[in-house]
Design a protein around this motif. Structure first.
Motif, PDB file in Angstrom:
ATOM      1  N   UNK A  93      14.520   3.525  -9.596  1.00  0.00           N
ATOM      2  CA  UNK A  93      13.941   2.654 -10.615  1.00  0.00           C
ATOM      3  C   UNK A  93      12.927   3.411 -11.469  1.00  0.00           C
ATOM      4  N   UNK A  94      12.070   4.178 -10.792  1.00  0.00           N
ATOM      5  CA  UNK A  94      11.050   4.927 -11.522  1.00  0.00           C
ATOM      6  C   UNK A  94      11.704   5.929 -12.465  1.00  0.00           C
ATOM      7  N   UNK A  95      12.749   6.566 -11.981  1.00  0.00           N
ATOM      8  CA  UNK A  95      13.431   7.561 -12.814  1.00  0.00           C
ATOM      9  C   UNK A  95      13.983   6.895 -14.064  1.00  0.00           C
ATOM     10  N   UNK A  96      14.566   5.714 -13.872  1.00  0.00           N
ATOM     11  CA  UNK A  96      15.160   5.028 -15.013  1.00  0.00           C
ATOM     12  C   UNK A  96      14.073   4.598 -16.002  1.00  0.00           C
ATOM     13  N   UNK A  97      13.008   3.994 -15.472  1.00  0.00           N
ATOM     14  CA  UNK A  97      11.920   3.544 -16.352  1.00  0.00           C
ATOM     15  C   UNK A  97      11.299   4.734 -17.069  1.00  0.00           C
ATOM     16  N   UNK A  98      11.117   5.814 -16.330  1.00  0.00           N
ATOM     17  CA  UNK A  98      10.513   6.991 -16.952  1.00  0.00           C
ATOM     18  C   UNK A  98      11.385   7.549 -18.070  1.00  0.00           C
ATOM     19  N   UNK A  99      12.678   7.610 -17.799  1.00  0.00           N
ATOM     20  CA  UNK A  99      13.580   8.143 -18.818  1.00  0.00           C
ATOM     21  C   UNK A  99      13.634   7.238 -20.041  1.00  0.00           C
ATOM     22  N   UNK A 100      13.444   5.950 -19.791  1.00  0.00           N
ATOM     23  CA  UNK A 100      13.483   4.980 -20.886  1.00  0.00           C
ATOM     24  C   UNK A 100      12.412   5.290 -21.925  1.00  0.00           C
TER      25      UNK A 100
END
Lengths: 739, 739
Positions: A93-100
């Motif tokens: 989740x963090x990876x996705x939010x960060x990439x966003x």
């Protein structure tokens, strides 16, 4: 005096199950938040329970203990699985939010950059991942740049702000790291609202948002908290844990180990953390054993989720770990150790000042606003300084990496001609991170201090490594560098490993942990061949840190500031005082006189004083100790009887007073079985060490059978924390901090 | 009652320094071999000593504590350096002696094979190293073979025999592993003759001879003993350690950690061993800290000696450690865990039987002959079975190695067509080693059990690995093997790693250690990515072992057989009994009556009973506890005075009896300051756990101030070891074992 019938005591402890509303109340409120459990008493109750179970006849007697064990292991294993999966999915989740914050996947909003580009063969450009400007079709360079920074900062603010709103509105205990509270709880403090399902949910969600926002915080401490919430939630399904605070705490210790195991991908580190930081472990091999299992299960689950796609637990793999090191490198490493100790103490001091400032200021009324502001500033600064733009974990991974001509150079870090620029940038990043971390750790979001500390240390270490490397390259023939290989193309100094040393030194200075830290760093980096330098730097930074500030590390400082009744595991040395100087003398104690007080007198005493128990004497002679709850439970019906009969009865606590049932009630069976007495001449430090080792709640001082005084845990905590100037500065839990 | 003047007590403990011969005797015999120290009293004395130091005025008051710390760290560091160098040079010596059994270097007798061939470029044959037949010019094959086997066996017998002669003649305590004794000593047992310089020398020398002789034994435990002897020797130079058994033991704990660190090249393992196996550690962070430093220093020294020429600490480097593992492999690994638990228990049982047989047989009168016979048999068997001809450590290193087509195949181990032969040979080797080890561990030579156990486990593990690999190669498309890479040339199952798992399982079964074992294996092999399987196998083998035999591992068994007063760290559960059932009731105690007994009475009491102390009462009311030594020291001059004056005086121990100097002497100050009382209703298991946690020597039971009874450490040890049938079967140290 016979020991009370086990079945009777069992009735008593199981009373919570009885449907009578008054009794229910008694037991529901057996411990209120903010009180301390009595380990001896809890263990006695647990003992009685197992005795009753084992004395059952037939199959029941065999199966009941077995069921208990099954339930316990079920909770341990499920907690391990749960935290492993949660940790893994939080990472995703963090990876996705960060990439966003940088762009989105063209064919699906919910793919992160790695997943989006997984179909592309390595080496080719990934066209499926589009930055926001590409996606929105902005072509002007200036507009692109503005758009990027705008999205970067505003998403950071949005994430951090929503984390703060979630925490403030739904689960105020979900803020901060949680480790100080867990240490206090494992030591016997009662704080049920810290472990509710809501806290679990909000802490996990808020943690993902907070980490993704790029604030200077890590996920490690909060994951331990989440793990403990899970164990607590699971344990509520089983009577044996609902009824025993001690049993619950043993589970929580295992859960904490599992949390560390997942946070660092370090199953051994989890167990060691339990051994070193959570004192509960050291006392019982059984508890360590559960921690061992929970850690292993959690690590397997995490590996199964495989959030990083490497199918490895080692997070920051150090390349060329088999390189040997040279003796002259000990000089910069010892230097880093000293520096880590100094900077660690400074970070603790700054953090305390920030917490006090926040508390004494209008800020504490606007926690969400504070988080929004801090995240905006952090994001703006991070965007400007190239090294801190990425997630801290990515930065650390790159700093730990050796330069490899076959791989992409990380922001020119390996460019030998840009050494001074790199050193400057690294030191600047470290300095900014120190300030940001000191402020962030304590705001109204879930926040761990491990990762920022590692990042600071890694920056400094890499800087020192670059300088050493530069020196060696400039003067390859100096006598100090003679141990280096003569061929200049062979690397002699490995700056990546200096980053690891810097990180360990910094962690040693901030947390003052030793062995568990070495093991964690070890499992984190896989740098087995460098275990000695890591040990040495941790040792030195702890020494220096302890010499500068006698605070015992950041967690001990926060525990003291919150005023939790937790006994720091320090070696206390008195100056020749005895227990007599520490104890509250008998004249200042509330004491029950045998065969003198009526039932109503005792009821009044219970109302007047909120001590958790009272010594019982017979003409100054010490008879025993009775706890508030047992006494209340016993006299409530007697009080009603006396009221109806109109004849007040005296309370008798020993066989020596004649006990006519018309005039007196025999309460002998209520006296605690396990009470420690000492002579008042006993040295103060022995009293302190008994509290530390046996987890006592009180010690009675007698002399020739006469009661002389009493020492409680609170007295000892006050004694041990009196050196720290801000003890109790943030009292009574986080709620008061902003209300 | 005022606390006695610190200076006075200091006088008392320092009395050993006073030149008066009678006092000297008192203090030299303060603890005789076979007694147990009183921790509370030792710590009180240490406390007084530091108080006196700190209360000195001026520079002296500042410098004295600093000198103390310097001395302590000096001993710790020197011990680390000493054991590191000793361990390194012992390795070199063993290698040379071992190689001597096969041949000699043509240009120098004192070069071992590696050193002799160091000038040869890799790949070429080494002509400088000559086998005995080459050196002596024997050309007939049969004669060569006979000569080789003759030299092999006769040198083995010569080495082992001389080790046994050395041990028997000069230092009988130098036999066996030493770890049981060290555990007992750290728990408070006094066994000074176990730590003499002679023991140090003989143990080190004998160890090298015994290992080189090829007997089925390892150097690990004895190195820990050697390290402790060194620390003891060094500590004798400093008064603070000479006068305090407790301080000495804290040093010994650090030394033991350093010993493990050197034995396995595992600095972290040493600290963990201290934490898990030596309970002394858990109680004080300061002690752990010393162990940490000693371990690190020892490892650095060992690395400096660099006995294996690899400049690495990792002894048995596992190649391809970064291989991932597949879920189906858990099945054979769990199987290995179970098997390790069973076989470990069996090995313990066999070892106990062998020890009892030796004791009850004519054999124990001829220890040297036994060693000679055993070494001849071992050498003959080892020579015949190819895998056991080399040193066990070389065998283990080869078994841990993966097959690599570019390297020399070790005795056809990697030949896929010889799978069944290899499996058979490996199992045969393991079985023989079990029998030999069970007999050897306990003979009159220094002998550790770690390495043989590792070798047994590695053989079995490798066998299971080969079988699994064979199965996978035979049925590559079975559903269970679907996770393997489809390309058959890529290795799926790594038999070398199975050997590591087998070794961990076997070690878990024999020693019942957990975390320290994982860490040691970890540092031993560098198999960081496989930490989870190692943890799981250790866990399972410990579970299985504990389920089969409730003995607590080989060291606990030997402690019980020797009858040392050591409290096993088991979780004791009573069946509802109280302290009243455990205590020796007051009627059976020898009690001093206040104001009634004369000085001469007390002297008589001291002669009649050899208890280490006596409770003092005033008409049944408990006043305090007085130790034998304090009492003897105090009454010796009084007795002389009384004899000259002819007027016997009474002894008074409390202020309440009027004390006329003509008729009575006031001994109030002699009562121990720190005495624990409990009510006799306290549960038995709480009493046991207090002894375990606080290292007590006795607990007094009172009720309403009256003395009811007393429990001593001996009673608790007897309670905890009553399940083991052979408790005390080899009493009073090794000397009796053959005299």
């Amino acid at each position: 005096m016979p020991r009370p019938d086990p079945a009777e005591v069992f009735e008593l402890t199981e009373a919570g199950q009885v449907t009578s509303p008054t009794q229910q109340t008694h037991f529901a409120s057996r411990y209120v938040d903010g009180s301390t459990i009595d380990w001896l008493r809890e263990e006695a109750a647990e003992r009685e329970r197992t005795h009753v179970q084992r004395s059952q006849y037939g199959v029941r007697g065999l199966l009941l203990p077995w069921f208990d064990a099954v339930q316990m292991w079920l909770v341990v294993i499920l907690t391990g699985v749960g935290i492993g999966l949660t940790g893994g999915w939080l990472d995703v989740l963090v990876k996705w939010l960060g990439d966003l914050r940088e762009g989105r996947c063209s064919y699906g909003f919910f793919y992160n950059q790695v997943a989006c580009c997984s179909g592309v063969t390595p080496g080719e450009a990934c066209l499926e991942w589009r930055t926001w400007s590409e996606f929105l079709g902005v072509r002007v360079i200036l507009a692109q740049s503005l758009l990027h920074s705008f999205v970067y900062v505003s998403l950071a603010v949005a994430f951090a702000g929503s984390a703060a709103v979630l925490v403030k509105s739904y689960a105020p205990y979900a803020f901060h790291t949680g480790i100080p509270e867990i240490k206090a709880i494992l030591g016997g403090y009662v704080l049920t609202s810290f472990l509710t399902p809501w806290t679990l949910l909000i802490k996990a969600l808020g943690l993902a948002l907070a980490v993704a926002s790029g604030l200077s915080l890590g996920k490690e401490g909060p994951l331990v908290h989440v793990s403990c919430c899970m164990a607590y939630l699971l344990s509520r399904f089983f009577k044996q844990f609902r009824n025993s605070e001690a049993q619950q705490r043993k589970l929580l210790a295992a859960a904490a180990a599992a949390g560390v195991s997942v946070a660092f991908g370090s199953p051994l580190g989890g167990v060691l953390f339990g051994l070193e930081e959570l004192d509960t472990f050291a006392n019982e091999s059984e508890v360590m054993w559960r921690g061992f299992v929970a850690s292993a299960v959690a690590a397997v689950s995490l590996q199964w989720v495989n959030p990083f796609g490497t199918s490895k637990l080692v997070l920051f793999q150090v390349t060329n770990g088999s390189d040997t090191w040279r003796a002259f490198e000990l000089i910069p490493w010892v230097g880093l150790g000293v520096f880590g100790g100094v900077l660690g103490s400074l970070l603790i001091k700054l953090n305390v000042e920030a917490a006090l400032y926040r508390r004494n200021n209008a800020l504490h009324e606007w926690p969400v606003l504070e988080v929004v502001g801090a995240s905006a500033i952090t994001a703006a600064i991070s965007y400007l300084i190239v090294f801190s733009r990425v997630q801290a974990s990515e930065l650390v991974a790159n700093l730990f990496q050796e330069c490899d001509p076959t791989k992409i150079d990380y922001h020119g870090l390996c460019n030998p001609s840009a050494m001074w620029e790199n050193v400057f940038l690294l030191i600047l990043t470290a300095a900014l991170k120190v300030l940001l971390t000191a402020w962030t750790f304590g705001m109204m979001v879930p926040a761990g201090i491990f990762l920022p500390t590692i990042a600071i240390g890694a920056c400094l270490g890499r800087a020192v490594g670059l300088l050493t490397q530069g020196l060696q390259r400039a003067y390859p023939s100096a006598w100090i560098f003679l141990s280096c290989p003569p061929d200049p193309s062979v690397r002699c100094v490995s700056p990546g490993f200096y980053a690891v040393i810097g990180a360990s030194a910094m962690l040693g200075g901030v947390t003052r942990m030793t062995i568990s830290l070495v093991i964690i760093l070890f499992e984190l980096t896989g740098a087995l061949s460098h275990v000695l330098p890591i040990m040495i730097s941790v040792m030195i930074s702890k020494w220096v840190g302890d010499a500068i500030g006698k605070d015992g590390g950041i967690y001990a400082v926060w525990i003291a500031m919150r005023g939790y009744p937790w006994l720091p595991p320090v070696d206390f040395h008195d100056k020749g005082e005895t227990g007599a100087q520490l104890m509250r003398p008998v004249e200042r104690l509330v004491v029950i006189e045998d065969d003198r007080e009526t039932v109503a007198d005792l009821a009044g005493m219970l109302n007047d004083h909120d001590f958790h128990g009272f010594p019982v004497v017979h003409r100054h002679e010490f008879l025993g100790f009775i706890t508030r709850d047992k006494l209340r439970l016993a006299i409530t019906p007697l009080l009603a009887e006396d009221a109806t009969s109109g004849r007040p009865r005296r309370c008798v606590f020993s066989q020596r007073s004649p006990c006519n049932p018309e005039e007196a009630v025999d309460l002998t069976g209520l006296l605690e079985e396990a009470v420690l007495h000492l002579r008042q001449e006993v040295p103060k430090e022995l009293v302190v060490s008994m509290f530390q080792k046996l987890n006592l709640r009180q010690i009675i001082f007698t002399s020739g059978g006469k009661l002389r005084g009493m020492v409680t845990k609170t007295d000892v905590v006050a004694l041990l924390t009196c050196n720290f100037p801000h003890t109790g500065a943030l009292p009574s839990g986080p709620r008061r901090a902003w209300e």
